[in-house]
Scaffold this motif. Structure first.
Motif, short mmCIF file in Angstrom:
data_model
loop_
_atom_site.label_atom_id
_atom_site.label_comp_id
_atom_site.label_asym_id
_atom_site.label_seq_id
_atom_site.Cartn_x
_atom_site.Cartn_y
_atom_site.Cartn_z
N GLY A 113 6.37 -1.59 -6.68
CA GLY A 113 5.10 -2.02 -6.11
C GLY A 113 5.15 -2.35 -4.63
N GLU A 116 0.84 -1.20 0.00
CA GLU A 116 0.00 0.00 0.00
C GLU A 116 0.88 1.24 0.00
N ALA A 131 0.23 3.85 -2.43
CA ALA A 131 -0.50 4.90 -3.16
C ALA A 131 0.14 5.23 -4.50
N GLY A 132 0.73 4.21 -5.13
CA GLY A 132 1.32 4.40 -6.45
C GLY A 132 2.70 5.02 -6.44
N TYR A 133 3.30 5.20 -5.27
CA TYR A 133 4.63 5.82 -5.20
C TYR A 133 5.66 4.91 -5.87
N ASP A 134 6.45 5.49 -6.78
CA ASP A 134 7.43 4.67 -7.51
C ASP A 134 8.77 5.40 -7.70
#
Length: 208
Positions: A113, A75, A77-80
């Motif tokens: 991910g 989890e 929140a799309g942080y990459d």
């Protein structure tokens, strides 16, 4: 047959871990070797103190980096983008002279991910630092452990350290620092990502 049994017994004796009493006696031997008297008042408790201190200083041999890294988290929140833990202080010991290495580690990765708890990165540094080491080895070990466990897009590790084997003996160059780095994945194949990591370590903003 008797010769085989003796050989196996000898190997077992050599491979077994010394007892606390044997370790303390080894310290007394070293005290005598340097020309001091282990029976004088100030040194009576030194062997026990040294053995106890070694248990802490080299606790990395008892630790499992897999257990330390443990659980990862999805989890995000799309942080990459880069995750960097900078200025992690550590103390290690040179495997050549068993004198201190004092430094700081900068560890970053590009998540794919999944992310690690931030304290796990510092603990991973601690596991490898609390062993007899070379700076090159500890740098690579940290990077490869995180890479294997998390499987990110890339891992970057930069270590800056002072070696007491250079400051206290030999060339006696106090203040000479050593830098080592290891890059995997995108940090190794994409110069821009490597430059971004180095810029963040130094506290600069690299252009987007």
């Amino acid at each position: 047959m008797d010769a085989i049994v003796k050989t196996l017994t000898r190997k077992t004796d050599e491979d077994r871990r010394p007892t606390v009493s044997e370790a303390e006696e080894a310290v007394r031997t070293l005290l005598r070797f340097i020309g001091d008297d282990p029976e004088r008042e100030g040194l009576l408790d030194t062997p026990a103190r040294v053995v106890k201190a070694y248990g802490e200083l080299f606790s990395g041999y008892e630790a499992s980096v897999e257990d330390v890294l443990g659980r990862t988290f999805e989890e995000v929140a799309g942080y990459d983008d880069i995750v960097l833990v900078r200025d992690i202080p550590f103390f290690s010991h040179c495997e050549h002279h068993m004198v201190p290495i004092i430094g700081k580690a900068h560890v970053g990765y590009l998540p794919d991910g999944r992310v690690l708890g931030l304290s796990k990165i510092a603990r991973t540094v601690e596991v490898f630092a609390r062993r007899l080491q070379t700076q090159e080895s500890i740098t690579a070990q940290i990077a490869h452990a995180i890479d294997a466990h998390l499987k990110p897009k890339g891992v970057a590790v930069l270590i800056e350290a002072d070696h007491m084997c250079m400051a206290m003996r030999g060339v006696q160059k106090l203040g000479a620092s050593t830098l080592t780095s290891t890059f995997t994945g995108a940090f190794k194949t994409e110069p821009r990502e490597q430059a971004r990591f180095m810029s963040m370590v130094r506290g600069f903003n690299y252009p987007a």
